[in-house]
Design a protein around this motif. Structure first.
Motif, mmCIF file in Angstrom:
data_model
loop_
_atom_site.group_PDB
_atom_site.id
_atom_site.type_symbol
_atom_site.label_atom_id
_atom_site.label_comp_id
_atom_site.label_asym_id
_atom_site.label_seq_id
_atom_site.Cartn_x
_atom_site.Cartn_y
_atom_site.Cartn_z
ATOM 1 N N HIS A 7 -12.537 4.456 -65.678
ATOM 2 C CA HIS A 7 -11.439 5.322 -66.119
ATOM 3 C C HIS A 7 -11.681 6.763 -65.660
ATOM 4 O O HIS A 7 -12.814 7.234 -65.643
ATOM 5 N N ARG A 8 -10.573 7.435 -65.341
ATOM 6 C CA ARG A 8 -10.593 8.854 -64.991
ATOM 7 C C ARG A 8 -9.581 9.575 -65.881
ATOM 8 O O ARG A 8 -8.647 8.958 -66.403
ATOM 9 N N THR A 9 -9.755 10.863 -66.020
ATOM 10 C CA THR A 9 -8.839 11.667 -66.838
ATOM 11 C C THR A 9 -7.392 11.470 -66.409
ATOM 12 O O THR A 9 -6.502 11.360 -67.246
ATOM 13 N N GLU A 10 -7.160 11.374 -65.122
ATOM 14 C CA GLU A 10 -5.790 11.227 -64.625
ATOM 15 C C GLU A 10 -5.171 9.866 -64.961
ATOM 16 O O GLU A 10 -3.976 9.649 -64.717
ATOM 17 N N ASP A 11 -5.923 8.950 -65.529
ATOM 18 C CA ASP A 11 -5.384 7.664 -65.985
ATOM 19 C C ASP A 11 -4.694 7.770 -67.340
ATOM 20 O O ASP A 11 -4.059 6.814 -67.791
ATOM 21 N N PHE A 12 -4.822 8.920 -67.995
ATOM 22 C CA PHE A 12 -4.341 9.032 -69.364
ATOM 23 C C PHE A 12 -2.881 8.628 -69.530
ATOM 24 O O PHE A 12 -2.552 7.866 -70.446
ATOM 25 N N ASP A 13 -1.992 9.117 -68.698
ATOM 26 C CA ASP A 13 -0.564 8.800 -68.880
ATOM 27 C C ASP A 13 -0.321 7.294 -68.811
ATOM 28 O O ASP A 13 0.427 6.740 -69.623
ATOM 29 N N ALA A 14 -0.958 6.620 -67.865
ATOM 30 C CA ALA A 14 -0.781 5.164 -67.737
ATOM 31 C C ALA A 14 -1.379 4.438 -68.936
ATOM 32 O O ALA A 14 -0.788 3.484 -69.452
ATOM 33 N N VAL A 15 -2.537 4.877 -69.394
ATOM 34 C CA VAL A 15 -3.176 4.270 -70.567
ATOM 35 C C VAL A 15 -2.289 4.476 -71.796
ATOM 36 O O VAL A 15 -2.065 3.548 -72.584
ATOM 37 N N TRP B 19 -5.939 8.626 -76.064
ATOM 38 C CA TRP B 19 -6.943 9.536 -75.523
ATOM 39 C C TRP B 19 -8.335 9.143 -76.028
ATOM 40 O O TRP B 19 -9.288 9.069 -75.251
ATOM 41 N N SER B 20 -8.449 8.838 -77.318
ATOM 42 C CA SER B 20 -9.737 8.395 -77.866
ATOM 43 C C SER B 20 -10.192 7.092 -77.214
ATOM 44 O O SER B 20 -11.384 6.910 -76.943
ATOM 45 N N ARG B 21 -9.261 6.202 -76.946
ATOM 46 C CA ARG B 21 -9.587 4.935 -76.287
ATOM 47 C C ARG B 21 -10.142 5.200 -74.882
ATOM 48 O O ARG B 21 -11.154 4.638 -74.483
ATOM 49 N N LEU B 22 -9.496 6.072 -74.123
ATOM 50 C CA LEU B 22 -9.966 6.394 -72.778
ATOM 51 C C LEU B 22 -11.392 6.960 -72.834
ATOM 52 O O LEU B 22 -12.266 6.552 -72.061
ATOM 53 N N LEU B 23 -11.639 7.868 -73.762
ATOM 54 C CA LEU B 23 -12.980 8.437 -73.907
ATOM 55 C C LEU B 23 -13.991 7.380 -74.347
ATOM 56 O O LEU B 23 -15.143 7.381 -73.888
ATOM 57 N N ARG B 24 -13.568 6.496 -75.227
ATOM 58 C CA ARG B 24 -14.457 5.409 -75.686
ATOM 59 C C ARG B 24 -14.846 4.511 -74.503
ATOM 60 O O ARG B 24 -15.986 4.070 -74.409
ATOM 61 N N HIS B 25 -13.887 4.242 -73.621
ATOM 62 C CA HIS B 25 -14.197 3.393 -72.461
ATOM 63 C C HIS B 25 -15.266 4.034 -71.580
ATOM 64 O O HIS B 25 -16.205 3.359 -71.151
#
Length: 179
Positions: free
Chosen positions: A16-24, A48-54
């Motif tokens: 995951h990358r920060t720029e994936d946030f909108d899609a996530v 956002w928490s999920r992306l960081l958790r990944h």
């Protein structure tokens, strides 16, 4: 550690990358996508928490979730991988990596989840020092139950979690024949 990139015939699995946030955030806000998972669409803060958790899983556990991309177009298709959520479930396999997959609606029914999870489980079998993996799936989510069986998961228990009846499934590690 960060997620290794895995390529399959049609997919690129990457960290995951920060720029994936909108899609996530779109993925987890879709009521149809989360119907059998959380039953409630996620807020942007939860996504956002999920992306960081990944990304944190990779650093602390040596495994985690990947973004699934179409290799030809780069289109975001979903997420899949392994996690350790410390779930409060009465099961023996809690300390094994937990497998999971979630795809955007427009990626359903095309074999992407099977392709991604086959690659992820192969990577886990060759890389991780674990006797196996587990997952739990809502009893009503027949497509995911069929996929889990195709991937070698076997039901070990029925219980309730996330507000409904679930099947708990385990899969033994399959080390390569050369080892």
């Amino acid at each position: 550690m960060s997620a290794p990139t895995l390529d399959t015939e049609r997919l690129r699995l990457r960290g995951h990358r920060t720029e994936d946030f909108d899609a996530v955030a779109r993925l987890w806000a879709d009521p149809a996508v989360v119907r059998h998972i959380t039953a409630t669409p996620s807020t942007e803060a939860e996504s956002w928490s999920r992306l960081l958790r990944h990304t944190g899983h990779w650093q602390h556990m040596g495994y985690g979730y990947w973004v699934l991309e179409d290799r030809a177009t780069g289109r975001f298709l979903g997420e899949a991988g392994l996690a350790h959520y410390k779930r409060a479930l009465d099961i023996d396999c809690r300390d094994l990596p937990e497998a999971g997959w979630v795809l955007a609606q427009d990626a359903w029914g095309q074999g992407y989840a099977r392709e991604a999870m086959a690659a992820i489980l192969h990577w886990a079998d060759l890389t991780l020092e674990t006797p196996g993996t587990w997952c739990f799936i809502a009893e009503k989510h027949t497509a995911s139950l069929r996929l889990a069986a195709r991937l070698g998961f076997q039901e070990v228990k029925r219980t309730s979690a996330a507000g409904g009846a679930v099947a708990v499934l385990e899969r033994e590690c399959r080390k390569s024949a050369e080892e």
